[in-house]
Write a protein that holds these residues in place. Structure first.
Motif, mmCIF file in Angstrom:
data_model
loop_
_atom_site.group_PDB
_atom_site.id
_atom_site.type_symbol
_atom_site.label_atom_id
_atom_site.label_comp_id
_atom_site.label_asym_id
_atom_site.label_seq_id
_atom_site.Cartn_x
_atom_site.Cartn_y
_atom_site.Cartn_z
ATOM 1 N N LEU A 158 0.819 -1.218 0.000
ATOM 2 C CA LEU A 158 0.000 0.000 0.000
ATOM 3 C C LEU A 158 0.849 1.262 0.000
ATOM 4 O O LEU A 158 0.363 2.341 -0.357
ATOM 5 C CB LEU A 158 -0.939 0.012 1.209
ATOM 6 C CG LEU A 158 -2.132 -0.948 1.184
ATOM 7 C CD1 LEU A 158 -3.012 -0.728 2.401
ATOM 8 C CD2 LEU A 158 -2.946 -0.796 -0.098
ATOM 9 N N LEU A 358 -7.265 1.610 -3.545
ATOM 10 C CA LEU A 358 -6.545 2.575 -2.709
ATOM 11 C C LEU A 358 -6.878 4.012 -3.092
ATOM 12 O O LEU A 358 -6.993 4.889 -2.228
ATOM 13 C CB LEU A 358 -5.038 2.328 -2.830
ATOM 14 C CG LEU A 358 -4.110 3.262 -2.045
ATOM 15 C CD1 LEU A 358 -4.362 3.126 -0.547
ATOM 16 C CD2 LEU A 358 -2.648 2.944 -2.365
ATOM 17 N N ARG A 363 -4.270 4.977 2.251
ATOM 18 C CA ARG A 363 -3.509 3.909 2.895
ATOM 19 C C ARG A 363 -3.848 3.807 4.377
ATOM 20 O O ARG A 363 -4.090 2.714 4.900
ATOM 21 C CB ARG A 363 -2.012 4.153 2.703
ATOM 22 C CG ARG A 363 -1.132 3.155 3.449
ATOM 23 C CD ARG A 363 0.323 3.310 3.040
ATOM 24 N NE ARG A 363 0.822 4.652 3.241
ATOM 25 C CZ ARG A 363 1.331 5.109 4.390
ATOM 26 N NH1 ARG A 363 1.381 4.318 5.446
ATOM 27 N NH2 ARG A 363 1.783 6.342 4.487
#
Length: 816
Positions: A158, A358, A363
Motif C-alpha cells: 500500500l 486505494l 492507505r
C-alpha cells in the motif's frame, strides 16, 4: 459549420524535423528533467546520472539544429504554462475524516475477502476432512492472511502508491516516473510529475540494475506487459467475483429448504446482481451508508459465531497458529495437499481489489479498518468454523450456515445475502479505478468518467464499464451455476496479479524508495515463493474453468496494448508539429508575418476576426494552427491558443483558472484553462470569457503595478462596450505612472476589440490517419484495428456545445 478538409502528405520541408522516437537516448544539451531536451553526465563510476528526456525515449535534437533554432527563433513567453498545482496530489486525511473513510472502506473493499468464509472450506475439501488435515488447512489460512494480506499488502505494498492511486498498473506508472522505461504522450508534460533520482543517490548495485533495465527492450516490454495484464486480470476476475459471492450466499437457501430448485437460486442471484449495478451511479460515499453497516454486522456475525463454536466444540484448533501444522499438512498429503491450496487461496482473494481501491480511500484508512476490525473478525470466523467441522466433518460443504448457532440461521441467511451483494462492490470499484488509470496513460480510448464525491477525489463511476460488467456477470452466474465451478475459474488471475505486485513493488523499493537491492532480495524471495506455490496450485484449475479468465484477460490485454501501440505511432506522426510557434511563423524586417525559412518564407495574409484554436492538453503549438497556416497561408487578426488542462480536483478557484501568455507571433496569445471535474468550461459566452482574460493580461502587462477590478464587480466593462474599457483600471499614483505604456496598451486593446467585434471563429482540428504504403501485413492489420477503434470512440466536436455557425474544422492527414 464550415469544414476545411486538407488531406495530403506532410510538408516536404518539415519532414527532416520529425524526431527519431526509437529506443535509446543520446547525450545532448537541455534543461534537465522537466525540459524538452535531455542531457546526461557521467559520474566517477562511469555510470550515467541518467537525466534523460523521460517524456519519451527519443533522441535529442542535434547540436547544429539547436544552435540554428536558437539564432533564428524568438521564444514564446509562457511564464504560467506549468504550476505546481497542475500535478495530482495525494489526499491526506486525519481525525474524523480518516475515521469516516475507514468506515467507508469496510463497506467497499472488504466485501470480497470478507465473504470468503462462505466457501473456502467447501472449495478446499472434496470430502469430510480428518481433524489433522483440518488443522493443517486452518494453519495455512491463518498464516496466508497474515503474510499475504497483512504483511505483504497492508504494511508494504500500500505504500507503493502513485500519488494516492493503487493497483499494479499504478505502481508501473510510478516506476515510469522514476525510470526511463516508456514513451510518453508529449501532452503529458504538464500532467505527470517526474522525480527520477540521480545515479549518485542510489546504491551502486541499484545503479547497475536500473541501467540494465532501462537499456533492455525485453525488460521494458515485460514490465509494461505485467502492468497491463494485472489490469485485465483484475477486470476478468471482476466478472466472477459478484457471481461467486452472491451465488455463494443465495445457495444458503438450500440449507433452509433443500427442495428449492437450481433455477430459483440462479434467478434470485441474477436479480440481486442487476440491483447491485443499478445503484452504482449513486457513488461510493452514498452506497456505503447502507453497505458499511452490512459488512460490519456480517463480520461481527462471523466473529460471534467463531467464539461460540470455539467455546462449545473444539478450542483445540487454536494450535493451528503454529505454522508447523501447515507444513506437516503439505508434507503428508503431497500432491493432493498442494492442489488443495487452490481452494485455500480463496481466503485472500480480493486482496488485489484492496490495493486497486486505494485511490478511492487512503492507505491509513485501509490499514486502520483491516488491522482493527476486519482481520480479527476473519481469524475468528475461520477458527470457529474449523472448531465446528472438527466435531461435524460433514459440515465442510457449507460451514457458515451449518455452524450457525441455533435460532440464528435466518438472520445469518439474510445478512449473508446482503454481505454478498456488498462483496461485489470491491471489484466493481477497482475496475473503475483501473480503467481511469489506463485511460490517463493512453492504454484505452477515452470514455466518460464521473467523479462522485467532492471530498474524496478518487471516487469514480464509469457508466459503460458498469453496464458491461453487469451483463458479463449475469452471464457468468448463469453458466457457472455453483460456487465450486466458479471457484475453479476464480483465483488464477488473483495469483498472477499478486505475483506481479511482488515484482513491481520490489523495483519500486529499489528505485523509488532507494533501498539497496541486497536488502530487497530476501523479502522478495520469501514472498515470491508463497506466490509461486499458490500460483502453481491455481494453474491446475485451468482445464476446469480458469481458462475462461485467462483467455478473457489476454483478449483485454491485447486491446490495451494495441491501443497504446497505435497511440505511440500517432505521437510519432504528430511530432513534426510539436514545436514552438516561432518554428512555423516569424516576422520579417518589414513587419510582415510570414512562414519561416523552413517553409518557404511565404507571406501570411491576415483575415479580420478573433480566432480561437483548440488544443486538449498540450503546451506547444496546437496541431490545428500549424496545419491552418501551412496550408492556407493565412491567420486571423488575433489568435488565441486555447488549452484545456483538467485537474483532479472538484473545482478550480476563478483567480487560478486562467493563465494568459504572449507568444512569439504578433497578436498571438496562449490561454491555459485549468478546471476541475465539476467545472463547466465550454459555455455559450466562451469567446467573451477568452477575450476578457486577454484584456486583463494586456492591462497587467502595460500597467504592472495597477490593481484590477474584478470582472464580477459592478461597472466592469465588457468587450461589447469598449468605450468603457478605461474604467477597468484604477487611478495610478505618481510612481506607477512611470511604468505606464498607455499608447501600446490602447493599440493592442483596440486591435483585440476590433477583431472580437468583427467575427469570432472556433477552429478545431479533425485529424485523419492512414497507414503508410509499404507497411508489412502484420503491422498493417494492427494499425487498421487501432484506427477502426479510434474512429468509433473519438470524442465528437458536438459534445463541446460550441455554436455551429462559428466553428471551423480543419481536416488534415497523418500517416502512421
Amino acid at each position: 459549420m464550415a469544414t476545411i478538409r486538407i488531406a495530403d502528405v506532410p510538408h516536404p520541408k518539415s519532414e527532416h524535423l520529425r524526431p527519431n522516437l526509437q529506443d535509446g537516448v543520446t547525450p545532448g544539451g537541455g534543461d534537465g528533467i522537466y525540459g524538452r531536451r535531455s542531457f546526461s553526465r557521467s559520474d566517477a563510476s562511469g555510470l550515467h546520472d541518467d537525466i534523460y528526456n523521460i517524456r519519451s525515449r527519443s533522441r535529442a535534437p542535434s547540436s547544429n539544429r539547436r544552435s540554428r533554432m536558437s539564432m533564428t527563433d524568438r521564444e514564446d513567453d509562457d511564464p504560467g504554462l506549468r504550476t505546481p498545482g497542475d500535478f495530482k496530489e495525494k489526499q491526506v486525511f486525519k481525525g474524523k475524516l480518516l475515521l469516516w473513510l475507514s468506515y467507508q472502506s469496510i463497506g467497499v473493499i472488504y466485501g470480497d475477502i470478507g465473504t470468503s468464509p462462505l466457501y473456502v472450506y467447501s472449495s478446499t475439501f472434496s470430502s469430510a476432512p480428518s481433524r489433522q488435515d483440518l488443522i493443517g488447512v486452518l494453519s495455512i489460512i491463518i498464516w496466508s492472511l497474515f503474510m499475504m494480506v497483512t504483511v505483504k499488502y497492508v504494511i508494504v505494498i500500500l505504500r507503493a502508491d502513485n500519488d494516492g492511486e493503487g493497483g499494479t498498473f499504478s505502481t508501473y506508472s510510478l516506476l515510469s516516473r522514476y525510470m526511463n522505461i516508456t514513451n510518453r504522450d508529449p501532452r503529458e508534460a504538464s500532467l505527470v510529475r517526474l522525480q527520477r533520482h540521480l545515479s549518485g543517490d542510489l546504491e551502486r548495485a541499484g545503479q547497475h540494475v536500473r541501467q540494465r533495465l532501462e537499456s533492455s527492450r525485453f525488460a521494458r516490454g515485460l514490465l509494461k506487459l505485467m502492468g497491463v495484464l494485472a489490469v485485465t486480470m483484475v477486470i476478468a476476475d471482476g466478472l466472477l467475483t459478484p457471481a461467486q459471492s452472491v451465488l455463494g450466499a443465495v445457495q444458503g437457501i438450500e440449507v433452509v429448504d433443500p427442495s428449492i430448485s437450481k433455477g430459483t437460486v440462479i434467478g434470485v442471484t441474477d436479480a440481486i446482481l442487476v440491483l447491485l449495478f443499478i445503484i452504482q451511479p449513486l457513488g461510493i460515499t452514498n452506497i456505503t451508508f447502507a453497505f458499511a453497516p452490512i459488512v460490519i454486522i456480517w463480520l461481527g456475525f462471523n466473529a460471534v459465531f467463531g467464539i461460540y463454536n470455539l467455546a462449545k466444540y473444539d478450542a483445540g484448533v487454536f494450535k493451528a497458529f503454529n505454522p508447523g501444522y501447515g507444513f506437516d499438512f503439505l508434507v503428508r498429503n503431497g500432491e493432493p495437499g498442494w492442489r488443495m491450496l487452490g481452494g485455500v487461496l480463496l481466503a485472500f482473494t480480493g486482496v488485489e481489489a484492496l490495493f486497486a481501491d486505494l485511490g478511492a480511500f487512503s492507505r491509513r484508512a485501509i490499514q486502520l479498518s483491516w488491522l482493527c476490525y476486519t482481520f480479527p473478525c476473519l481469524l475468528l470466523a475461520y477458527i470457529g468454523q474449523a472448531a465446528y467441522i472438527s466435531v461435524h466433518p460433514e459440515a465442510y460443504s457449507n460451514p457458515f450456515f451449518n455452524a450457525a448457532p441455533p435460532g440464528t440461521i435466518y438472520p445469518a441467511l439474510v445478512i449473508a445475502i446482503l454481505a454478498a451483494i456488498v462483496a461485489s462492490q470491491a471489484i466493481i470499484t477497482a475496475t473503475f479505478q483501473l480503467l481511469a488509470q489506463v485511460m490517463k496513460l493512453s492504454y484505452f480510448p477515452q470514455i466518460k468518467v464521473i467523479h462522485t464525491s467532492t471530498i474524496f477525489h478518487g471516487q469514480l463511476y464509469i457508466p459503460v464499464a458498469n453496464w458491461l460488467l453487469m451483463i458479463g456477470t449475469i452471464m457468468v452466474a448463469s453458466i457457472y451455476n455453483n460456487t465450486t465451478s466458479l471457484g475453479n475459474a476464480y483465483g488464477v488471475c488473483v495469483m498472477f496479479v499478486t505475483s506481479f505486485d511482488t515484482c513491481i513493488v520490489s523495483l519500486a523499493a529499489m528505485f523509488v524508495w532507494r533501498i539497496s537491492p541486497f536488502k530487497v532480495i530476501l523479502p522478495w524471495i520469501i514472498i515470491a515463493c508463497l506466490d509461486g506455490t499458490y500460483l502453481s496450485s491455481a494453474l491446475t484449475k485451468v482445464p476446469t474453468g480458469a481458462w475462461f479468465t485467462i483467455t478473457l484477460a489476454s483478449v483485454l490485454a491485447f486491446v490495451l496494448l494495441l491501443w497504446r501501440f497505435g497511440k505511440e505511432q500517432q505521437w510519432f506522426a504528430e511530432a513534426e508539429d510539436r514545436f514552438p510557434t516561432s518554428h512555423f511563423v516569424t516576422t520579417g524586417p518589414d513587419g510582415q508575418i510570414r512562414l519561416t525559412d523552413r517553409f518557404g518564407r511565404i507571406p501570411l495574409s491576415t483575415t479580420k476576426g478573433f480566432g480561437i484554436f483548440f488544443d486538449k492538453a498540450g503546451e506547444t503549438t496546437p496541431i490545428v494552427f500549424s496545419q491552418f497556416v501551412l496550408k492556407l497561408t493565412a491567420m486571423p487578426e488575433v489568435v488565441v491558443f486555447f488549452h484545456l488542462r483538467p485537474l483532479e480536483t472538484p473545482s478550480v478557484a476563478p483567480e487560478n483558472r486562467h493563465a494568459v501568455s504572449r507568444l512569439a507571433i504578433p497578436n498571438c496569445y496562449r490561454l491555459v484553462v485549468r478546471y476541475g471535474y465539476n467545472d463547466e468550461i465550454i459555455t455559450p459566452n466562451l469567446a467573451s470569457v477568452v477575450a476578457d482574460q486577454i484584456r486583463r493580461y494586456l492591462g497587467e502587462k502595460h500597467f504592472p503595478l495597477q490593481r484590477h477590478v474584478s470582472s464580477d464587480s459592478p461597472g466592469t466593462p465588457s468587450l461589447e462596450n469598449p468605450a468603457n474599457s478605461t474604467n477597468h483600471v484604477t487611478v495610478l499614483g505618481p510612481i506607477e505612472k512611470e511604468v505606464v505604456s498607455e499608447e501600446g496598451y490602447s493599440e493592442e486593446l483596440a486591435r483585440l476589440e476590433a477583431a472580437y467585434a468583427h467575427n469570432v471563429l472556433y477552429i478545431m482540428g479533425k485529424e485523419q490517419m492512414k497507414i503508410k504504403e509499404g507497411t508489412n501485413y502484420a503491422r498493417r492489420v494492427l494499425l487498421w484495428i487501432f484506427l477502426w477503434i479510434r474512429d468509433n470512440t473519438r470524442n465528437k466536436m458536438a459534445n463541446l456545445r460550441i455554436p455551429t455557425d462559428k466553428m471551423v474544422e480543419v481536416g488534415f492527414l497523418k500517416e502512421i
